[in-house]
Design an enzyme around this catalytic site. Structure first.
Site, PDB file in Angstrom:
ATOM      1  N   VAL A 173       0.903  -1.159   0.000  1.00  0.00           N
ATOM      2  CA  VAL A 173       0.000   0.000   0.000  1.00  0.00           C
ATOM      3  C   VAL A 173       0.937   1.202   0.000  1.00  0.00           C
ATOM      4  CG1 VAL A 173      -1.871   1.206   1.182  1.00  0.00           C
ATOM      5  CG2 VAL A 173      -1.727  -1.296   1.303  1.00  0.00           C
ATOM      6  N   PRO A 174       1.204   1.773  -1.178  1.00  0.00           N
ATOM      7  CA  PRO A 174       2.389   2.630  -1.372  1.00  0.00           C
ATOM      8  C   PRO A 174       2.266   4.065  -0.860  1.00  0.00           C
ATOM      9  CG  PRO A 174       1.177   2.472  -3.421  1.00  0.00           C
ATOM     10  CD  PRO A 174       0.459   1.588  -2.435  1.00  0.00           C
ATOM     11  N   CYS A 175       2.298   4.218   0.451  1.00  0.00           N
ATOM     12  CA  CYS A 175       2.215   5.571   1.009  1.00  0.00           C
ATOM     13  C   CYS A 175       3.462   6.399   0.684  1.00  0.00           C
ATOM     14  CB  CYS A 175       1.985   5.512   2.511  1.00  0.00           C
ATOM     15  SG  CYS A 175       3.076   4.405   3.408  1.00  0.00           S
ATOM     16  N   HIS A 176       4.557   5.749   0.273  1.00  0.00           N
ATOM     17  CA  HIS A 176       5.767   6.497  -0.088  1.00  0.00           C
ATOM     18  C   HIS A 176       5.590   7.272  -1.391  1.00  0.00           C
ATOM     19  CE1 HIS A 176       6.105   2.639  -2.205  1.00  0.00           C
ATOM     20  NE2 HIS A 176       6.840   3.267  -3.103  1.00  0.00           N
TER      21      HIS A 176
END
Length: 226
Positions: A173-176
Site C-alpha cells: 500500500v504505497p504511502c511512499h
C-alpha cells in the site's frame, strides 16, 4: 426450590456468557496472539525480511497480510504476541518484496486485510491504485476521494495525510508515493531517506546508478524453490 432457583439464574448466566463472548470478539482489534473471528480462533504469524534498506517485519493471519513495516518505523513496535513462522501469505509477501527491490513491478497478488476506520480504508484503497513509478499529492488523493463519493462530501488534504501516516502495510500500500502539493517529499513513517531511495528505485527520482535486472529470472528463481 433448588430446581426453580437454578431456572431463574439461567438467563443471568447466559447474559454473562454472551457478554464475555462479545468482549472476546473485540480482541480482533487488539494485537493479541490469537483473536476471534466469527467464533474461530486465528493465530497471527510473524516473519522477518532483510531488504536492501534494512529489516522489515511482516504480520499475517491465516489468510491475509495484516502488517508490513520497516523495523525502525516509530509507532510500530515489534508485535511480541505473534508467533514466529511462515505461511503461504508470508511467502507471497516475501516474493513480492524480492521482485520490488530487484527493480521490477511485482506481479504477484498478496491478500491484504487492512483494519481501520471506514475513512482510512477509503484512503488506503485509493493509495493502492497509485501506479508504480508515479506520485500523487495529498490534495490530489483528497479530490479523488471526493469524486468517488456519491454525496460529494469535501475531504481535506490533512485528513488524507492522517490516513496515509497510519497505513499498516508499507510498500504494497504505497504511502511512499504521496508527496506535497509542490512535489516536495513530505514526512514518511519509514523516514525521508527511505522514501527517497524507494522513489529512486521506482525511477521517480534520479539516482547515480541503477542495476539492470531481468525480472523474468526473479520469477523463475522463486518458482524453482517452491
Amino acid at each position: 426450590m433448588g430446581v426453580k432457583a437454578r431456572l431463574f439464574t439461567l438467563p443471568s448466566a447466559i447474559y454473562k456468557r454472551d457478554n464475555m463472548c462479545r468482549k472476546t470478539k473485540s480482541a480482533i482489534h487488539r494485537r493479541d496472539r490469537c483473536f476471534v473471528e466469527g467464533w474461530r480462533t486465528v493465530v497471527k504469524t510473524k516473519s522477518h525480511y532483510d531488504s536492501p534498506l534494512g529489516g522489515i517485519t511482516l504480520i499475517t493471519d491465516e489468510t491475509a497480510l495484516l502488517g508490513l513495516w520497516f523495523d525502525w518505523q516509530p509507532g510500530y513496535a515489534d508485535d511480541d504476541s505473534a508467533v514466529l513462522g511462515d505461511s503461504p501469505t508470508i511467502d507471497a509477501a516475501k516474493r513480492w518484496l524480492d521482485e520490488y527491490f530487484a527493480g521490477c513491478i511485482p506481479r504477484i497478488e498478496v491478500p491484504l486485510r487492512l483494519e481501520g476506520t471506514p475513512f482510512r480504508k477509503e484512503a488506503w484503497a485509493l493509495l493502492r491504485k497509485v501506479p508504480y513509478g508515479e506520485t500523487v499529492s495529498y490534495g490530489g488523493l483528497a479530490r479523488r476521494l471526493e469524486l468517488k463519493r456519491a454525496d460529494g462530501r469535501r475531504v481535506s488534504a490533512r485528513a488524507i495525510g492522517g490516513a496515509v501516516h497510519r497505513n499498516p502495510i508499507a510498500l504494497i500500500v504505497p504511502c511512499h508515493r504521496v508527496v506535497g502539493a509542490d512535489g516536495s517529499l513530505t514526512g514518511y513513517a519509514g523516514g525521508i531517506e527511505t522514501k527517497i531511495r524507494l522513489l529512486q528505485l521506482e525511477g521517480v527520482l534520479k539516482q547515480t546508478e541503477r542495476m539492470d535486472v531481468d525480472c523474468e529470472s526473479i520469477d523463475r528463481i522463486w518458482r524453482s524453490t517452491r
